[in-house]
Design a protein around this motif. Structure first.
Motif: not given
Length: 302
Positions: A169-172, A89-91, A120-124
């Protein structure tokens, strides 16, 4: 009946080798489910770590580092990552704060760009503890620039715990409403024998030469409950495979001293996993060029 406010989803952590994916997985889960090492390509398969909160469940999939493969093993590890990316669901793309975004990172971004239309893509930015605020800000802006305006970008430190709750929290918030996939209290779906083999490989990778990590594989041959033992005791028989005789010498060490150290370190982890005393029997064998041999790769679980 599912709580309409409860959210759940599968989150894949991806990045170059040695960008802190496994350390971040363990930090979010709150326990050790993935082995870590400062050696590239430590992770060899997709490991699921489970984070359960009152309002959500995140299933974190820690993957091998994506890289331009030079062996059949490398190609199979890349295929595993790309298959995993298509199902989550999220990368989350992990980029360390102390290294500039380079060709390897841009190559990975090209691999995930086609998926970003529906995932959805999140940069960490990882490893915050290694640099100062100015460098972190610079890296965040650089990452936001290459990922595009649709992606969230966040800095974290798995080592100190800084920003971990903000990331969770962001991922949730990016997950859809849905049920928990695993029972409360479960931290991973990895079979015990896989975890045991990984703990042995992690111990063997500590302090060895650069050439060895890629050439090392571990199999668990037998796990036997020792009859009549009080307190309970388990005998674990494992084989460490390397590609050349010279590597066998590195693992065993002078008069077996190195292998004894590996056994001591791994046994402590396995006893914690199993909750009982363990007798760990280790042997080292040569499987010539196994990384390039389809039959041997299959036998070793790849």
């Amino acid at each position: 009946m599912t709580d309409p406010e409860f959210r759940s989803g599968f989150i894949c952590l991806v990045g170059r080798p040695n960008t802190g994916k496994s350390t971040l997985t363990n930090a979010l889960v709150g326990d050790k489910v993935a082995i870590t090492s400062n050696r590239p390509q430590t992770t060899r398969h997709a490991i699921r770590g489970i984070v359960t909160r009152p309002d959500a469940q995140l299933v974190l999939v820690d993957t091998p580092g994506l890289h331009r493969p030079r062996t059949l093993l490398g190609k199979r590890l890349n295929d595993l990552v790309l298959d995993t990316l298509s199902e989550v669901d999220v990368i989350c793309l992990c980029i360390p704060a102390d290294e500039p975004i380079g060709p390897g990172d841009r190559w990975i971004i090209e691999q995930i760009k086609p998926l970003s239309r529906r995932t959805k893509v999140v940069g960490i930015v990882t490893k915050l503890d290694k640099v100062g605020p100015a460098k972190i800000a610079e890296q965040l802006m650089a990452l936001a620039d290459v990922l595009g305006p649709e992606a969230d970008v966040i800095p974290v430190s798995a080592k100190s715990g800084k920003q971990l709750d903000v990331l969770a929290d962001l991922l949730v918030s990016l997950c859809e409403p849905g049920p928990a996939f695993y029972p409360d209290g479960e931290l991973t779906d990895e079979p015990e024998q896989v975890l045991m083999a990984e703990f042995i490989r992690e111990a063997a990778l500590e302090g060895v030469r650069d050439e060895l990590p890629h050439s090392l594989a571990v199999t668990i041959e037998e796990v036997i409950d020792r009859e009549g033992s009080d307190p309970p005791m388990v005998d674990v028989h494992a084989v460490l495979y390397v590609e050349r005789d010279s590597q066998k010498g590195i693992i065993i060490g002078h008069r077996g001293a190195r292998l004894k150290e590996v056994g001591t370190a791994a046994r402590a982890q396995i006893e914690k996993l199993l909750g009982c005393r363990v007798y760990l029997d280790l042997h080292v064998k040569v499987a010539k060029d196994w990384q390039r041999d389809p039959k041997q790769l299959g036998r070793l679980g790849f």
